[in-house]
Design an enzyme around this catalytic site. Sequence first.
Site, PDB file in Angstrom:
ATOM      1  N   GLU A  40       0.836  -1.206   0.000  1.00  0.00           N
ATOM      2  CA  GLU A  40       0.000   0.000   0.000  1.00  0.00           C
ATOM      3  C   GLU A  40       0.871   1.257   0.000  1.00  0.00           C
ATOM      4  O   GLU A  40       1.939   1.293   0.597  1.00  0.00           O
ATOM      5  CB  GLU A  40      -0.874  -0.025   1.254  1.00  0.00           C
ATOM      6  CG  GLU A  40      -1.769   1.197   1.450  1.00  0.00           C
ATOM      7  CD  GLU A  40      -2.450   1.185   2.801  1.00  0.00           C
ATOM      8  OE1 GLU A  40      -3.487   1.849   2.928  1.00  0.00           O
ATOM      9  OE2 GLU A  40      -1.948   0.527   3.730  1.00  0.00           O
ATOM     10  N   LYS A 110      -9.999   3.435  -1.166  1.00  0.00           N
ATOM     11  CA  LYS A 110     -10.122   2.755   0.126  1.00  0.00           C
ATOM     12  C   LYS A 110     -11.345   3.240   0.905  1.00  0.00           C
ATOM     13  O   LYS A 110     -11.506   4.432   1.161  1.00  0.00           O
ATOM     14  CB  LYS A 110      -8.839   3.004   0.917  1.00  0.00           C
ATOM     15  CG  LYS A 110      -8.722   2.252   2.235  1.00  0.00           C
ATOM     16  CD  LYS A 110      -7.362   2.586   2.857  1.00  0.00           C
ATOM     17  CE  LYS A 110      -7.132   1.886   4.176  1.00  0.00           C
ATOM     18  NZ  LYS A 110      -5.819   2.307   4.765  1.00  0.00           N
ATOM     19  N   CYS A 147      -5.573  -2.825   3.171  1.00  0.00           N
ATOM     20  CA  CYS A 147      -5.084  -2.691   4.543  1.00  0.00           C
ATOM     21  C   CYS A 147      -6.197  -2.753   5.606  1.00  0.00           C
ATOM     22  O   CYS A 147      -6.671  -3.821   5.930  1.00  0.00           O
ATOM     23  CB  CYS A 147      -4.254  -1.414   4.671  1.00  0.00           C
ATOM     24  SG  CYS A 147      -3.117  -1.434   6.092  1.00  0.00           S
TER      25      CYS A 147
END
Length: 262
Positions: A40, A110, A147
């Site tokens: 990431e 995200k 994540c």
Amino acid sequence: MYVAVGQFAVTPLWEENARQCVLLMAQAARQGAALLVLPEALLARDDQDPDLSVKSAQPLDGGFLQTLLEESQRNRLTTVLTVHIPTTQGRAANTLVVIREGKIIGTYAKLHLYDAFTIRESRLVDPGGQLPPLIDVEGITLGLMTCYDLRFPEMALNLALAGAEVLVLPAAWVKGPLKEHHWATLLAARALDTTCYVVAAGECGNKNIGQSRVIDPLGVTIAAAAEAPALLMAQIDRERIVQARRQLPVLINRRFAPPQLL
């Protein structure tokens, strides 16, 4: 299908990080991988400046991704990574990008920002508002996560019910008390929740744990890295998915409605 997972320590210079990504892409392709998962926030990172990832944000047609797209033209490797894309002045979206054959074939901003422990990602990063697309690689369906998404089983389940067979997760998992335990436990849990493979790439360095993993649909770790730079290779076997879903039919046996994005 063979998958590769590359982990490395991101530097403050995007050009250097792009070169490292290109090296990993070339190595994964030479070793016969159909899929490479990278960590990431690959544009830039500095232990002394936690905002550098956002300060260094580039558009999708910026130099970093163009460098990777040029390498991508050389083979049919599908590469997954995340970078920061500018939104408004001083802000960005933490964006997962999927590239293949010199083109961007999917993006995902995200959803779950890391506002936990001592970090507040939302201070400079805007959350996404849509679920990620499913991506086909050699007839196997990928679900995309980034994540902190790992801590939300609803997202993994939504992707699995939509058809995902492999959950792909670029990450920069921050070190801290019990954090390595959380990482390993949650990766196995998401595999078992969904009977999907989980392919997770972790950034390594002074602040993040590395520890990239490939987990099979019954929660077994089949490839793992420690805290140092590494390139993992593992085989994804559709028959293993079929077998796991026959033995552990949690997607069929559930008594709750499918989770939906708020």
